[in-house]
Design an enzyme around this catalytic site. Structure first.
Site, mmCIF file in Angstrom:
data_model
loop_
_atom_site.group_PDB
_atom_site.id
_atom_site.type_symbol
_atom_site.label_atom_id
_atom_site.label_comp_id
_atom_site.label_asym_id
_atom_site.label_seq_id
_atom_site.Cartn_x
_atom_site.Cartn_y
_atom_site.Cartn_z
ATOM 1 N N SER A 177 76.220 68.614 -73.663
ATOM 2 C CA SER A 177 75.519 68.100 -74.841
ATOM 3 C C SER A 177 74.228 68.880 -75.089
ATOM 4 O O SER A 177 73.693 69.556 -74.206
ATOM 5 C CB SER A 177 75.196 66.618 -74.654
ATOM 6 O OG SER A 177 74.233 66.462 -73.624
ATOM 7 N N GLU A 220 82.055 81.163 -69.622
ATOM 8 C CA GLU A 220 82.657 80.427 -70.729
ATOM 9 C C GLU A 220 82.275 80.987 -72.096
ATOM 10 O O GLU A 220 82.996 80.810 -73.061
ATOM 11 C CB GLU A 220 82.229 78.956 -70.644
ATOM 12 C CG GLU A 220 83.040 78.038 -71.514
ATOM 13 C CD GLU A 220 82.770 76.579 -71.186
ATOM 14 O OE1 GLU A 220 83.493 75.731 -71.704
ATOM 15 O OE2 GLU A 220 81.843 76.284 -70.413
ATOM 16 N N GLU A 244 71.314 67.735 -75.354
ATOM 17 C CA GLU A 244 70.274 67.239 -74.452
ATOM 18 C C GLU A 244 70.304 67.993 -73.121
ATOM 19 O O GLU A 244 69.261 68.413 -72.602
ATOM 20 C CB GLU A 244 70.466 65.739 -74.202
ATOM 21 C CG GLU A 244 69.457 65.148 -73.227
ATOM 22 C CD GLU A 244 69.771 63.705 -72.897
ATOM 23 O OE1 GLU A 244 68.936 63.067 -72.229
ATOM 24 O OE2 GLU A 244 70.847 63.223 -73.283
ATOM 25 N N GLY A 286 89.992 70.550 -65.060
ATOM 26 C CA GLY A 286 89.740 69.199 -64.593
ATOM 27 C C GLY A 286 88.319 69.037 -64.080
ATOM 28 O O GLY A 286 88.087 69.019 -62.867
ATOM 29 N N TYR A 287 87.369 68.921 -65.018
ATOM 30 C CA TYR A 287 85.964 68.747 -64.656
ATOM 31 C C TYR A 287 85.470 67.345 -65.020
ATOM 32 O O TYR A 287 85.190 66.530 -64.162
ATOM 33 C CB TYR A 287 85.112 69.793 -65.394
ATOM 34 C CG TYR A 287 84.945 71.118 -64.682
ATOM 35 C CD1 TYR A 287 85.817 71.538 -63.687
ATOM 36 C CD2 TYR A 287 83.910 71.976 -65.018
ATOM 37 C CE1 TYR A 287 85.665 72.747 -63.059
ATOM 38 C CE2 TYR A 287 83.731 73.196 -64.389
ATOM 39 C CZ TYR A 287 84.616 73.586 -63.419
ATOM 40 O OH TYR A 287 84.445 74.794 -62.796
ATOM 41 N N SER A 288 85.346 67.057 -66.320
ATOM 42 C CA SER A 288 84.715 65.818 -66.784
ATOM 43 C C SER A 288 85.481 64.579 -66.337
ATOM 44 O O SER A 288 86.706 64.585 -66.239
ATOM 45 C CB SER A 288 84.606 65.813 -68.307
ATOM 46 O OG SER A 288 83.737 66.824 -68.756
ATOM 47 N N SER A 293 91.473 69.381 -72.371
ATOM 48 C CA SER A 293 92.233 70.097 -73.398
ATOM 49 C C SER A 293 93.497 70.703 -72.802
ATOM 50 O O SER A 293 93.487 71.187 -71.663
ATOM 51 C CB SER A 293 91.383 71.209 -74.010
ATOM 52 O OG SER A 293 90.217 70.693 -74.603
#
Length: 425
Positions: free
Chosen positions: A405, A265, A407, A148-150, A183
C-alpha cells in the site's frame, strides 16, 4: 551510466517486431481469441493466452535478462542462447523487447511471475539443481507460477505470516495455512510459499521459502475472489498438509529470500507498463474529444498533468535502469535489469499507482452519464457488461493498495532512505 537505446539495438528491435508480426496471427491476432488478459479482463481467452505463452517460449523470448552462471564465453562475448534455453539480451535489448511487445498489442503474459519473480530468485539464491529443474520449463512457457505471500492479517506486513510447514519423516515439508490475493492460482502449476518452518518463531525469524506443486487434490483448495469488475483475478488458497520438497536459500532464510524477490518486481517491465499507460491515456483523450469534455479547462488541465507525470515516470525508470548497469553482461543481482537502491521500487510504485487511479477516474468522468452504464446502448434486455474504460476505473481503485500500500511505501522511503524515526508499535 547513461542509459539509452543505441544504434546496435536496431537489429534486435527489427527481429522482435518481425517475430511479433509473424506470430500475432490466427487465434493469437490482436482482438481475436487471446483477449487482452490484463487487470479486470483476465478472464478473457485464458486458454489461448496459455498457448501463447508456449509460443513466446518456443521463440526464445522468455527470460531475456536471466544472468545465469557461465553466461559469457571464453572471449568475453555473450552467447546467443542462455543455459536454460532463452535468448541472451543486453539491458537495452530487454527494454526494446518489452516496448515492442506492448506496442504490438500482444496478449497479457500469464507466465510473468515465473519469469520475473521466481527465476531471478533462483538465480540469486537457489541451487544449480533447482535452476536446472525449474527454469527451462518457465523459459519454454510450459509451467506457470503463482506467489504465496499475503495472508489475512499479513498483507503489507509480510513478517506476520502464520502459514506453517513441518518436516515429515520423509524429509518433505507439509504446509498448512491460508494465502490470499493470489493471482493466477487457478492456472498455476507451482506456487512459491513463504511459510513459518520454526514453531514458535515470530516476525522475520523462522521463515522459509518453499516451492509447492499446485496439483494436490484434497490438500490445496483454490477459491476465486469476485472483484468489483465482476471477474476473479485474485484467489484464496488453502493448504491442508500440502507437500513441498524444495526449500530455496536454506531453512530459516525465507525472509532474506522473500525480500530479495521483491527487488526484482519492478524492473524493465515498468517501461513496457508505461507504453500501455500511454495508450490508455490516448483512449481517454479520444473519449474526451468525442463527448466534448475536452472543452472543460479542468479536464484539459488534468489531461496535461497526466501526460507530464507519465513522462516523469519514464525518466525515473530510465534513470533507475541506467544506474543498474548492463546486468545481462555483468551478472547483476538476478539478472533482471534492475538493481536500484533501497526505496527506489517504492518511489516507482507510488508514482504509477496514484497516476493510474486518477486516469481511471478521468476515463469515466469525461463520458458523463454514459460512463455509468453498460456499453449496449441502454438495452435493458441485454446482460450488463463493463467496457474497457469502466474496467480501468474499477480495477485501478486497487492500484494504491496491492503490491504494498501507499502507506507502506511511504514508510519505507521515510525510514530507510530519509532516516526518519520509525513509527512506534
Amino acid at each position: 551510466m547513461e542509459f539509452g537505446i543505441g544504434a546496435q539495438d536496431g537489429a534486435f528491435r527489427r527481429a522482435a517486431r518481425e517475430w511479433l508480426g509473424a506470430h500475432l496471427v490466427g487465434r493469437f491476432a490482436v482482438g481475436a481469441g487471446a483477449g487482452p488478459g490484463g487487470p479486470g479482463s483476465e478472464h478473457l481467452g485464458a486458454g489461448v493466452r496459455r498457448a501463447w505463452e508456449r509460443e513466446v517460449g518456443a521463440g526464445g523470448w522468455i527470460g531475456l535478462g536471466w544472468a545465469e552462471p557461465g553466461a559469457r564465453g571464453e572471449q568475453g562475448r555473450t552467447r546467443a542462447r542462455g543455459a536454460y534455453g532463452q535468448r541472451r539480451a543486453s539491458l537495452t535489448q530487454q527494454v526494446v523487447w518489452a516496448e515492442e511487445y506492448a506496442r504490438a498489442g500482444a496478449p497479457a503474459r500469464c507466465g510473468h511471475i515465473g519469469e520475473n519473480l521466481l527465476a531471478p530468485t533462483l538465480l540469486a539464491h537457489g541451487t544449480e539443481e533447482q535452476r536446472r529443474r525449474f527454469l527451462p520449463p518457465v523459459a519454454r512457457g510450459e509451467e506457470l507460477w503463482c506467489q504465496g505471500y499475503s495472508e489475512p492479517g499479513a498483507g503489507s506486513d509480510l513478517a506476520s505470516v502464520r502459514t506453517a510447514a513441518a518436516r515429515g519423516g520423509d524429509g518433505r515439508w507439509r504446509v498448512t495455512g491460508q494465502k490470499v490475493w493470489t493471482s493466477l492460482a487457478r492456472e498455476a502449476d507451482w506456487c512459491f510459499v513463504l511459510a513459518r518452518t520454526e514453531a514458535g518463531s515470530v516476525r522475520h525469524r523462522g521463515l522459509s521459502f518453499l516451492l509447492v506443486p499446485m496439483d494436490q487434490p484434497g490438500r490445496i483448495d483454490v477459491r476465486p475472489i469476485r472483484q468489483l469488475t465482476g471477474t476473479s483475478e485474485f484467489n484464496e488458497v488453502f493448504f491442508d498438509g500440502a507437500v513441498a520438497a524444495e526449500v530455496v536459500g536454506g531453512v530459516g532464510e525465507g525472509w532474506r529470500v522473500a525480500t530479495g524477490l521483491l527487488r526484482y518486481e519492478r524492473g524493465v517491465s515498468t517501461l513496457a507498463q508505461q507504453v500501455g499507460f500511454a495508450e490508455e491515456l490516448r483512449a481517454v483523450v479520444r473519449c474526451a474529444v468525442a463527448s466534448g469534455a475536452d472543452r472543460d479547462p479542468v479536464v484539459r488541465g488534468e489531461i496535461v498533468r497526466l501526460w507530464a507525470e507519465l513522462r516523469v515516470m519514464r525518466w525515473n525508470a530510465v534513470r533507475t535502469l541506467g544506474g543498474a548497469g548492463d546486468v545481462a553482461d555483468t551478472g547483476g543481482v538476478g539478472g533482471v535489469g534492475f538493481v536500484g537502491g533501497v526505496g527506489v521500487p517504492s518511489v516507482a510504485k507510488l508514482l504509477w499507482g496514484g497516476w493510474h487511479r486518477r486516469l481511471g477516474e478521468l476515463a469515466v468522468r469525461v463520458r458523463g452519464a454514459r460512463g455509468a452504464v453498460g456499453p449496449r446502448d441502454w438495452d435493458a434486455a441485454a446482460p450488463y457488461e463493463l467496457d474497457e474504460r469502466q474496467r480501468l476505473f474499477l480495477f485501478s481503485r486497487a492500484d494504491t493498495i496491492y503490491g504494498g500500500s501507499d502507506e507502506i511505501q511511504r514508510n519505507i522511503i521515510a525510514e530507510r532512505v530519509l532516516g526518519l524515526p520509525r513509527e512506534k508499535a
